[in-house]
Design a protein around this motif. Structure first.
Motif, PDB file in Angstrom:
ATOM      1  N   PHE A 177       0.849  -1.193   0.000  1.00  0.00           N
ATOM      2  CA  PHE A 177       0.000   0.000   0.000  1.00  0.00           C
ATOM      3  C   PHE A 177       0.885   1.243   0.000  1.00  0.00           C
ATOM      4  O   PHE A 177       1.217   1.791   1.044  1.00  0.00           O
ATOM      5  CB  PHE A 177      -0.947  -0.023   1.200  1.00  0.00           C
ATOM      6  CG  PHE A 177      -1.928  -1.158   1.135  1.00  0.00           C
ATOM      7  CD1 PHE A 177      -3.150  -0.998   0.516  1.00  0.00           C
ATOM      8  CD2 PHE A 177      -1.605  -2.407   1.649  1.00  0.00           C
ATOM      9  CE1 PHE A 177      -4.046  -2.053   0.410  1.00  0.00           C
ATOM     10  CE2 PHE A 177      -2.486  -3.468   1.564  1.00  0.00           C
ATOM     11  CZ  PHE A 177      -3.716  -3.288   0.938  1.00  0.00           C
ATOM     12  N   THR A 295      -5.993   1.827  -0.206  1.00  0.00           N
ATOM     13  CA  THR A 295      -6.175   1.566   1.222  1.00  0.00           C
ATOM     14  C   THR A 295      -7.597   1.149   1.559  1.00  0.00           C
ATOM     15  O   THR A 295      -7.854   0.668   2.668  1.00  0.00           O
ATOM     16  CB  THR A 295      -5.813   2.825   2.040  1.00  0.00           C
ATOM     17  OG1 THR A 295      -4.607   3.384   1.525  1.00  0.00           O
ATOM     18  CG2 THR A 295      -5.590   2.497   3.500  1.00  0.00           C
ATOM     19  N   MET A 342      -3.258   1.665   7.783  1.00  0.00           N
ATOM     20  CA  MET A 342      -1.997   0.925   7.689  1.00  0.00           C
ATOM     21  C   MET A 342      -1.312   0.765   9.041  1.00  0.00           C
ATOM     22  O   MET A 342      -0.394  -0.055   9.188  1.00  0.00           O
ATOM     23  CB  MET A 342      -1.049   1.612   6.703  1.00  0.00           C
ATOM     24  CG  MET A 342      -1.438   1.425   5.248  1.00  0.00           C
ATOM     25  SD  MET A 342      -0.322   2.289   4.089  1.00  0.00           S
ATOM     26  CE  MET A 342       1.224   1.397   4.356  1.00  0.00           C
TER      27      MET A 342
END
Length: 420
Positions: A177, A295, A342
């Motif tokens: 990502f 994301t 994340m």
């Protein structure tokens, strides 16, 4: 630019299946399997988009009502990430920045400086928004493009370093990502987790979804947590009982349905990932490659989504109590989960740790947004973006969710401004 704009206008739900179909054929997947894989990716994106839109449309009025109910009067307005995306795609640097990002990624792959192949073209705006703000300061395409590429290179490396942990936690093998909105906050999440591990009592709190479900049974399941959070937010917004219950059911539905749509997308992704792995291992036996994704795949985790909802009233409170803050949280309130998605694997998916991290991140975002609001507003004028109807053209702007409101984005903008 005509070709680029045509591709971007298709949107991720059409653009990504086309890209994945071509990739599948390149990796020698049979045309039938390539078509199925690409369609599952597209269907997954459509499903994710529909559910996130449902969440945004449900939470938007609640967030607006909370702003009015609490009587917040701040001078910088958050117009939402679509405005930031329009700025990113709307300045003269775009053709140079897009070509530069693609070429730099290829160069890094060739030099073995990255494992990530960034095909997430739609989200290139998360890098170009920094270049757009720098362009509003310098009026120089080349400096602005250089800043964009520096931002991209740093985020690409963070994507590489975080991929193994994220893959194992979210069961997303072969992806990374490199996302300009959220990747930059991962080091702060790691630091906060390190600090919490050294605080007796707090370090022992188990607040991951599995532990909560085990302790509270059905009352700890995502659907129940979603219903409770939705009802509480509806009450804070001053809704009537019918609207409160509707919001509770809607949030519960999002908590249940979003992971299922991510599962559909991952099913399609798996076909290509396995073929790519076999293809690349034969030709590059000593190399490992990741495909960069949006994301949105990460916010489906109950800990991320629930914490993002809890951050809505918390962010409004921060906006009031933080001295010197002028940024009014508004349109992006329903999208806060993207900022710390994340971080979740590095915080053990613990919602208490995620919430603390969220408070730290939002404090930074509010102060950064306040500081760069003049530059952000100038960039919006250069890009001729259309503002939401409820925002005056004379109002200063800054985003909660956007690459410009990160510590890295702020640092690059401030360094440039020193020389201009």
């Amino acid at each position: 630019m005509g070709i680029i704009n045509w591709i971007i206008d298709l949107g991720p739900s059409v653009m990504m299946p086309i890209i994945f179909f071509v990739l599948a054929l390149c990796f020698r997947v049979k045309i039938g399997s390539a078509f199925k894989s690409a369609m599952l990716v597209g269907i997954g994106f459509v499903g994710i988009s529909l559910i996130i839109t449902l969440l945004l449309e449900s939470m938007g009025p609640a967030a607006e009502a909370m702003v009015k109910r609490f009587g917040l009067e701040l001078t910088v307005i958050d117009p939402g990430w679509p405005v930031a995306a329009a700025i990113g795609w709307g300045t003269p640097i775009v053709p140079f920045a897009v070509a530069g990002i693609i070429l730099l990624n290829i160069l890094f792959l060739f030099l073995k400086l990255t494992k990530t192949v960034n095909i997430d073209i739609f989200n290139f705006w998360t890098f170009m928004i920094i270049g757009a703000l720098v362009y509003s300061i310098t009026d120089n395409v080349w400096i602005s493009t250089l800043i964009t590429l520096i931002h991209f290179a740093v985020v690409l490396k963070i994507g590489d370093l975080t991929a193994p942990k994220i893959q194992s936690t979210f069961n997303l093998k072969g992806v990374s990502f490199a996302h300009g909105i959220t990747a930059v906050f991962v080091p702060f999440g790691i630091l906060i987790n390190w600090i919490i591990e050294r605080i007796p009592g707090l370090r022992d709190v188990k607040a991951d979804p599995e532990s909560i479900t085990k302790k509270f049974g059905v009352f700890g399941e995502p659907l129940t947590l979603g219903a409770i959070i939705g009802v509480v937010l509806g009450i804070l917004a001053g809704f009537n009982i019918g609207d409160v219950l509707t919001l509770g059911i809607t949030v519960a539905a999002v908590m249940v349905l979003l992971p299922k749509m991510v599962g559909v997308l991952v099913e399609g992704l798996t076909i290509i990932r396995d073929a790519a792995e076999d293809f690349l291992k034969r030709r590059f036996p000593d190399r490992e490659f990741y495909i960069s994704m949006d994301t949105a795949l990460l916010i489906a985790h109950p800990s991320v989504l629930a914490t993002g909802l809890l951050m809505i009233p918390s962010t409004l409170l921060l906006a009031v109590i933080l001295p010197g803050n002028r940024l009014l949280p508004f349109t992006d309130l329903a999208s806060l989960s993207f900022l710390f998605a994340m971080c979740a694997p590095f915080l053990k998916q613990n919602m208490v740790r995620l919430y603390i991290t969220g408070l730290v991140i939002m404090t930074m975002v509010l102060y950064i947004g306040t500081d760069i609001s003049g530059t952000f507003t100038d960039a919006a004028k250069i890009a001729n973006v259309s503002l939401p109807s409820n925002i005056s053209d004379s109002t200063e702007l800054a985003n909660l969710v956007g690459g410009a409101s990160t510590p890295l984005g702020w640092l690059l903008i401030k360094i440039t401004s020193i020389f201009y």
